[in-house]
Design an enzyme around this catalytic site. Structure first.
Site, PDB file in Angstrom:
ATOM      1  N   HIS A 130      -2.534   7.713   6.748  1.00  0.00           N
ATOM      2  CA  HIS A 130      -1.550   8.601   6.109  1.00  0.00           C
ATOM      3  C   HIS A 130      -2.214   9.885   5.608  1.00  0.00           C
ATOM      4  O   HIS A 130      -1.629  10.969   5.690  1.00  0.00           O
ATOM      5  CB  HIS A 130      -0.883   7.913   4.916  1.00  0.00           C
ATOM      6  CG  HIS A 130       0.322   7.085   5.264  1.00  0.00           C
ATOM      7  ND1 HIS A 130       1.452   7.617   5.837  1.00  0.00           N
ATOM      8  CD2 HIS A 130       0.578   5.762   5.110  1.00  0.00           C
ATOM      9  CE1 HIS A 130       2.347   6.650   6.019  1.00  0.00           C
ATOM     10  NE2 HIS A 130       1.839   5.518   5.591  1.00  0.00           N
ATOM     11  N   GLN A 188       3.228  10.025   0.977  1.00  0.00           N
ATOM     12  CA  GLN A 188       4.483   9.271   1.020  1.00  0.00           C
ATOM     13  C   GLN A 188       5.357   9.546  -0.204  1.00  0.00           C
ATOM     14  O   GLN A 188       6.539   9.212  -0.206  1.00  0.00           O
ATOM     15  CB  GLN A 188       4.204   7.762   1.127  1.00  0.00           C
ATOM     16  CG  GLN A 188       3.569   7.363   2.449  1.00  0.00           C
ATOM     17  CD  GLN A 188       3.368   5.867   2.527  1.00  0.00           C
ATOM     18  OE1 GLN A 188       2.383   5.345   2.039  1.00  0.00           O
ATOM     19  NE2 GLN A 188       4.308   5.155   3.132  1.00  0.00           N
ATOM     20  N   CYS A 191       6.122   0.357   7.689  1.00  0.00           N
ATOM     21  CA  CYS A 191       5.713   1.448   6.805  1.00  0.00           C
ATOM     22  C   CYS A 191       6.902   1.868   5.954  1.00  0.00           C
ATOM     23  O   CYS A 191       8.003   2.020   6.473  1.00  0.00           O
ATOM     24  CB  CYS A 191       5.221   2.623   7.648  1.00  0.00           C
ATOM     25  SG  CYS A 191       4.745   4.043   6.663  1.00  0.00           S
ATOM     26  N   LEU A 192       6.669   2.062   4.658  1.00  0.00           N
ATOM     27  CA  LEU A 192       7.762   2.480   3.773  1.00  0.00           C
ATOM     28  C   LEU A 192       8.335   3.829   4.197  1.00  0.00           C
ATOM     29  O   LEU A 192       9.484   4.139   3.890  1.00  0.00           O
ATOM     30  CB  LEU A 192       7.262   2.559   2.327  1.00  0.00           C
ATOM     31  CG  LEU A 192       6.911   1.220   1.661  1.00  0.00           C
ATOM     32  CD1 LEU A 192       6.218   1.453   0.329  1.00  0.00           C
ATOM     33  CD2 LEU A 192       8.148   0.357   1.469  1.00  0.00           C
ATOM     34  N   GLY A 217       0.840  -1.193   0.000  1.00  0.00           N
ATOM     35  CA  GLY A 217       0.000   0.000   0.000  1.00  0.00           C
ATOM     36  C   GLY A 217       0.872   1.238   0.000  1.00  0.00           C
ATOM     37  O   GLY A 217       2.025   1.194   0.449  1.00  0.00           O
ATOM     38  N   HIS A 274      -4.435   1.689   7.340  1.00  0.00           N
ATOM     39  CA  HIS A 274      -3.088   2.268   7.423  1.00  0.00           C
ATOM     40  C   HIS A 274      -2.933   3.415   6.415  1.00  0.00           C
ATOM     41  O   HIS A 274      -2.426   4.495   6.755  1.00  0.00           O
ATOM     42  CB  HIS A 274      -2.058   1.158   7.168  1.00  0.00           C
ATOM     43  CG  HIS A 274      -0.629   1.616   7.224  1.00  0.00           C
ATOM     44  ND1 HIS A 274       0.235   1.248   8.231  1.00  0.00           N
ATOM     45  CD2 HIS A 274       0.096   2.418   6.390  1.00  0.00           C
ATOM     46  CE1 HIS A 274       1.423   1.810   8.016  1.00  0.00           C
ATOM     47  NE2 HIS A 274       1.362   2.518   6.904  1.00  0.00           N
ATOM     48  N   GLU A 275      -3.392   3.185   5.176  1.00  0.00           N
ATOM     49  CA  GLU A 275      -3.213   4.213   4.133  1.00  0.00           C
ATOM     50  C   GLU A 275      -4.099   5.424   4.398  1.00  0.00           C
ATOM     51  O   GLU A 275      -3.680   6.557   4.168  1.00  0.00           O
ATOM     52  CB  GLU A 275      -3.485   3.637   2.738  1.00  0.00           C
ATOM     53  CG  GLU A 275      -2.615   2.455   2.318  1.00  0.00           C
ATOM     54  CD  GLU A 275      -1.143   2.627   2.620  1.00  0.00           C
ATOM     55  OE1 GLU A 275      -0.641   3.772   2.596  1.00  0.00           O
ATOM     56  OE2 GLU A 275      -0.476   1.618   2.893  1.00  0.00           O
TER      57      GLU A 275
HETATM   58 ZN   LIG Z   1       2.720   3.672   5.798  1.00  0.00          ZN
END
Ligand SMILES: [Zn+2]
Length: 182
Positions: free
Chosen positions: A139, A51, A93-94, A46, A135-136
């Site tokens: 963000h 991000q 998380c990236l 995701g 999660h997204e």
């Molecule tokens: Zn994340």
């Protein structure tokens, strides 16, 4: 399509609420394509627009990666309209390299969003897809895994990240690939 640079904590673009998309232009569709490519390249399941430095309510999700079928979702202005049950998930998380956090999530969620062609869609999700969507969407509201840590762990992580940021990019890259997910 082209791959984009992933912004990592403590980049300020990750904080604060993202603006809803008013009109789905070709530029928005291109950004969604680039976000999907960036997600796959980084072995993520995701990715949210902040991000990659864009404060717009856009996410891409593919919780079934590697399995058969076209399971990539590109969503505009997603919002949770129903939620049920409770579950705990361990998430990476990236944008938060080298961090795994146990998060309380809803077991299942119903998400309404627009598709890239402007049509409305409703997604009834459970399991990993439900967690990924939560999660997204976090963000898009500026909420990071870091915000879920105790203040002591947050301070330690912040110090570590500020130090990492001072290093040349290639040194941080290897560690960035571990524990990445969302
Ligand atoms: Zn994340």
């Amino acid at each position: 399509m082209s791959s984009l640079t992933i912004r990592a904590y403590p980049d300020p673009v990750l904080k604060g609420e993202c603006a809803p998309v008013e009109t789905i232009t070709d530029e928005v569709r291109r950004l969604l394509d680039d976000m999907a490519e960036t997600m796959y390249l980084n072995s993520g399941i995701g990715l949210a627009a902040p991000q990659v430095g864009e404060r717009s309510r856009l996410i891409v999700v593919d919780a079934q990666r590697g399995e058969e079928g076209d399971t990539l979702l590109k969503l505009v202005n997603p919002r949770i309209v129903e939620k049920q049950g409770e579950t705990k998930s361990e998430e990476g998380c990236l944008s938060c390299p080298d961090l795994l956090v146990e998060v309380n999530r809803f077991e299942s969620v119903t998400v309404e969003a627009l598709l890239p062609d402007g049509k409305e869609t409703t997604i009834e999700a459970e399991g990993l897809l439900a967690i990924c969507l939560q999660h997204e969407i976090d963000h898009l509201d500026g909420v990071l895994l870091v915000d879920r840590l105790s203040s002591l762990r947050r301070t330690l992580y912040h110090k570590k990240r500020v130090k990492e940021d001072a290093k040349p990019a290639d040194e941080g890259d290897e560690s960035r690939r571990t524990n990445t997910a969302l």
